[in-house]
Structures are given as C-alpha cells and as structure tokens.
Scaffold this motif. Structure first.
Motif, short mmCIF file in Angstrom:
data_model
loop_
_atom_site.label_atom_id
_atom_site.label_comp_id
_atom_site.label_asym_id
_atom_site.label_seq_id
_atom_site.Cartn_x
_atom_site.Cartn_y
_atom_site.Cartn_z
N ARG A 34 46.12 35.12 54.22
CA ARG A 34 46.70 34.33 53.13
C ARG A 34 45.74 33.23 52.68
O ARG A 34 45.68 32.89 51.50
CB ARG A 34 48.04 33.73 53.57
N LYS A 37 43.37 34.88 50.26
CA LYS A 37 44.06 35.91 49.47
C LYS A 37 43.18 36.41 48.31
O LYS A 37 42.58 35.63 47.56
CB LYS A 37 45.36 35.36 48.89
N TYR A 81 50.13 45.56 50.37
CA TYR A 81 49.88 44.21 50.88
C TYR A 81 48.47 44.06 51.46
O TYR A 81 47.73 43.17 51.06
CB TYR A 81 50.93 43.85 51.95
N ARG A 91 41.70 42.81 53.03
CA ARG A 91 42.02 41.91 51.93
C ARG A 91 43.53 41.93 51.67
O ARG A 91 44.15 43.00 51.65
CB ARG A 91 41.26 42.36 50.67
N LEU A 92 44.09 40.74 51.51
CA LEU A 92 45.50 40.63 51.16
C LEU A 92 45.64 40.78 49.65
O LEU A 92 45.11 39.97 48.88
CB LEU A 92 46.06 39.27 51.61
N GLU A 95 51.81 39.76 47.35
CA GLU A 95 52.33 38.40 47.43
C GLU A 95 53.16 38.21 48.69
O GLU A 95 54.15 38.92 48.91
CB GLU A 95 53.19 38.08 46.20
#
Length: 512
Positions: A34, A37, A81, A91-92, A95
């Motif tokens: 996060r 992000k 996600y 990688r995020l 959301e």
C-alpha cells in the motif's frame, strides 16, 4: 461499504461479506504494498522493510503474497489486487483503503516475545576449503532458522567470528540476541570435525553442544548433515530453544506473560498426558490465542491438546473435539504453508474420504519439512497410514531420532504407530512403553503383541487399553486415525482379528 478495507491497528482485512484476520507479517507485507501502491515492490524492498535486521529467504515473501491473495480471493493469473511483475517483484493494482475508525475493533496487537538467535561466523584454522564449507553451513543454518516464524535470526552475525567475540553477553546485547550459536571446524586427514554450541546470552552458559565427525570427501553432504542436525536439535515445540525459554519463563508471574510465553508454558516439556497437566496446558494456550489470535502454532498445539483432553479428562466431553476442530481450522487458515499444518490437514482430508486431496497436501508438507522435526514426525505418521511407502515413513522418522538424542515423549507414541505400520512389531511395543500411555500407544502395543503371537502379552495390553480407554472400538479407531491405505488397513484388520482370537480364549469378545 464496498470493496476491501485494511485495519492496520489490528491486522484485519474487512469487506461487506467477511473479516479476515491476517498474521502480523502478512499485514506488514500488505502495508508495504500500500505504501508503494501502483509501483513495483522488489523482494529486496520487502526484506528491508518487513524484516529489518533479520536474515530471511526470498521465498518467504512469495508465501505471504500467496496468503494475501487467498485472503482477497485474488487470482494470480488475472489479478484484481496484487500483480506479479516477473523478475522484478509485485505491485498493488487494486483499491484497499484504510478502514474507517468505526470498523477498527481492537487495540494494537501485543508483540510476540520470540527468541532471537545470532549465528556467529565459524572459527576455522587456516584451511580455505574447510572455511568455505563452514561458511556454507552457517548460511544454511540461518536460512533454515529463518523459516520458523516464532524464531528471530540476527543478520549482522556474518562479520563476527567466535574468536573475535570475547564477551558473549555484551555482543548479544549489541545485536539484541537472546542466544548465540558458535562453532569451530577442523580437518583431520579425511575427517571434518565440527563442534557447535548454543549459548544463553543472558548468562553466558552453554545450553547445548554437539560434536560431529564426517567424511570430507563429499562437502555438500557435510553441509547438509551438520546444518540439519543443528536445526533439528534447536527447533520444534520441544527443541533446545524451546526448553531454554520454558525454564526462563517459568520464573515469571502469570500476569506478566505475553502470548508467546503462554504458548511455551502450554507445551508441557514432559508431555504428561494426565487430566491435571492437560488442563494447565490448555489454560496457557487459551491465554496465548486470546492475546494473539494470529499465532498459528499456538492454535495448532491447542487443537492437539484438546483432542488429547477428550480422551483423557473424565467425562468424554465432546465439546473438546468441537473446539479442537475449530482451533485446527484456524491454525491452517493462518498458516496454510506450514508443513505441520499440511501434514495434519492431509489426515483430516483423508478422514473425510478425499484420499487424492490428502496425498497432494502430504506431498507439499514433505517438500517443505526439512529442518523441522515436528513437521517430519507428522509427515512420517501421515505417510505411514495414507500411503504404501512405509519405508520412507520410517526413514524420515529415524532421521529425526538421530538428530534428537533426547526426543520429546510424544515422539514415542508416533513411533509406535509408524513401526506397527512398517511391520516392526517389537519396536512398536518398545516405543509404546517409552512415552505417555496415550490411546494410540496402547492400541498399537496390544496389536503388535498379537502379530508377534504373544497371546498373554496381547491380552494384558488389551486390559491396560480398556482400563484407560473403556470405550475403545478398533474399527472406529482406524477410521478416525485414519488408516486410509488399503494394504495398511488390511494388515491392521488382520492384527485385530488375531487379537480377537486370543481374547476369545479368555472369554472376551471384541465389538463387531
């Protein structure tokens, strides 16, 4: 509310349909994703931010990514996600917002007080070949220990050798280690002699030591043998680290104990499977999982001891079995890659009739069990009753015994079952008498006597079994164990039949 929210104070993922309790490290990995992000997070970044100052293997990052995907119900091939960027990291892309204050139910979780080990650089006398071997051994020991989430491993040890550390306590305080592992290596003709000892950093006293003499013709075999011997001796619910922690913690008042310390005291070192000691152990384990609901190993041992409690504590309270099933499911959901959880879940799966699924889980457990004595015993037990490869089951178990000169007593009733399945009836009888008089030890003792043709001993052993566990039914026992391999089940049934014939001569009949 829609989509997933992350509650950082209590390590929870929250959506309209459910709440998922993450382990602390899985939550830390998610926090790292996060933080960056939309950007690629490399494995090195995860290691630096989630495990600062500790030596862990990159594979651990992938395990926690897998756990997060399972929690989010995310497909690695078509992610919503977490995206895998091959060769670069993760990688995020979806959301996952911070949970609103009204959804945060608990205060920050109490930190575990896990034991931390510093592995010193081995001491070697001017022999480059031996120096390379010794360094490889130290590296393997560090990598193995790092796989145990309840053990911390200091990564700064590589610049210090046993020779350079003159004050163990001062060094340990500097690197924040509770224990120090030191070693020295020397060559004598074609023999490599290794001396290893574990030192309590708080007192400077040696807690455990081992001397190994190995043929130097196969360096890789030397590295594997020494590293595995050390890790098997130190780790596990009753390994040397656990024993040391038990003695230290036992002097504390119960009101001052944290989750890890309650867990240690809940693992009775002597494995006295009587009602009083089981109740005491269960009380500590209940406190452990209450203080830290994400402590997977505590949930697992809690489940096992609840099962023993059902058999031992008067009244045959079935609520013990119901609680055990819930505790075991919690342990598996928290740590689905733990080889102990996988091995025991394989037996649960076979018990429900899905042998193919059980064998797939058992194969995964066997592939990741190296260096974990508890996992190896559980794998050997499952392998002896779910497969036809009893020779492999015995080989796994014997390797654990070679590394544990004073094995915990629960190993013995595991050995009784494995030996019986392998047709080693005299060994089964011997091991059944060496540990606690648990139901499986008594069952396999009387059946082994029967297969040896010892009618008097078989009858006496059956009397002991029915005195301790009067409701024992041999068919139900085999179904619940479970003995799912057809050849193993035929041999078990043959033993029950022979026991029945001996008992009939004395006027006793087994249930149909």
């Amino acid at each position: 509310m829609s989509g997933w929210y992350f509650s950082e104070p209590d390590d929870r993922l929250i959506c309209p349909e459910q709440i998922v309790q993450l382990t602390p490290k899985a939550a830390a990995v998610l926090s790292c994703l996060r933080k960056y992000k939309g950007k690629i997070v490399s494995t090195d970044t995860f290691l630096e931010e989630v495990w600062p100052g500790l030596h862990v293997t990159p594979d651990l990052v992938r395990e926690y990514i897998h756990d997060l995907r399972s929690a989010l119900k995310d497909d690695a091939k078509q992610p919503n996600y977490i995206e895998t960027v091959r060769g670069k990291g993760f990688r995020l892309i979806g959301e996952i917002d911070t949970a609103p204050a009204d959804l945060v139910a608990h205060p920050p979780r109490q930190q575990e007080n896990r034991p931390t080990v510093a592995v010193l650089k081995p001491e070697v006398n001017h022999d480059k070949d031996i120096s390379n071997i010794a360094d490889a051994i130290a590296s393997d020991i560090i990598n193995h220990l790092a796989r145990f989430h309840y053990i911390g491993v200091v990564a700064r040890q590589s610049s210090f050798s046993s020779k350079e550390v003159t004050d163990i306590r001062a060094f340990a305080q500097d690197v924040q280690a509770d224990y120090v592992l030191e070693s020295n290596f020397a060559r004598f003709a074609h023999v490599i002699r290794a001396r290893i000892q574990l030192v309590d950093a708080r007192t400077g006293k040696s807690l455990w030591g081992e001397r190994l003499d190995l043929n130097s013709d196969d360096p890789l075999a030397v590295v594997d043998e020494i590293a595995n011997t050390v890790v098997l001796a130190l780790t596990g619910w009753h390994g040397e680290l656990h024993r040391a922690e038990f003695k230290s913690i036992a002097r504390k008042g119960e009101s001052k104990l944290n989750a890890f310390e309650h867990f240690v005291l809940g693992c009775d070192l002597e494995m006295r499977l009587d009602a009083e000691n089981l109740r005491r152990s269960l009380s500590h384990l209940e406190q452990s999982v209450r203080l830290d609901p994400t402590f997977a190993r505590a949930w697992l041992v809690y489940a096992l001891e609840l099962r023993w409690a059902y058999a031992v504590i008067p009244g045959r309270d079935r609520s013990y079995l119901e609680q055990a099933e819930k505790a075991f499911e919690t342990a598996f959901n928290l740590a689905p890659t733990d080889p102990v959880n996988l091995a025991l879940m394989s037996m649960n799966t076979a018990r429900s009739g899905n042998l193919n699924g059980a064998l797939a889980m058992l194969n995964r457990a066997e592939a990741t069990m190296a260096g974990d004595s508890d996992a190896m015993v559980c794998v050997a037990t499952a392998k002896s009753v779910l497969t036809d490869d009893v020779e492999r089951a015995c080989a796994i178990f014997d390797k654990v015994l070679r590394a544990n000169t004073a094995p915990p007593s629960w190993f013995y009733f595991a050995e009784a079952g494995i030996s019986f399945m392998a047709g080693q009836y005299e060994r089964s009888v011997s091991s059944s008498r060496s540990g606690p008089q648990e139901i499986s030890a008594l069952v396999f003792r009387c059946l082994s006597h029967a297969m040896l043709g010892q009618s008097k001993q078989a009858t006496l052993a059956h009397n002991d079994l029915m005195s301790a566990f009067p409701m024992t039914d041999f068919v139900r026992f085999a179904d619940n164990f479970p003995i799912a391999s057809q050849p193993r089940r035929r041999e078990y049934d043959a033993a029950v039949k022979r026991l029945g014939e001996f008992l009939a001569d004395t006027g006793v009949n087994l249930p149909d």
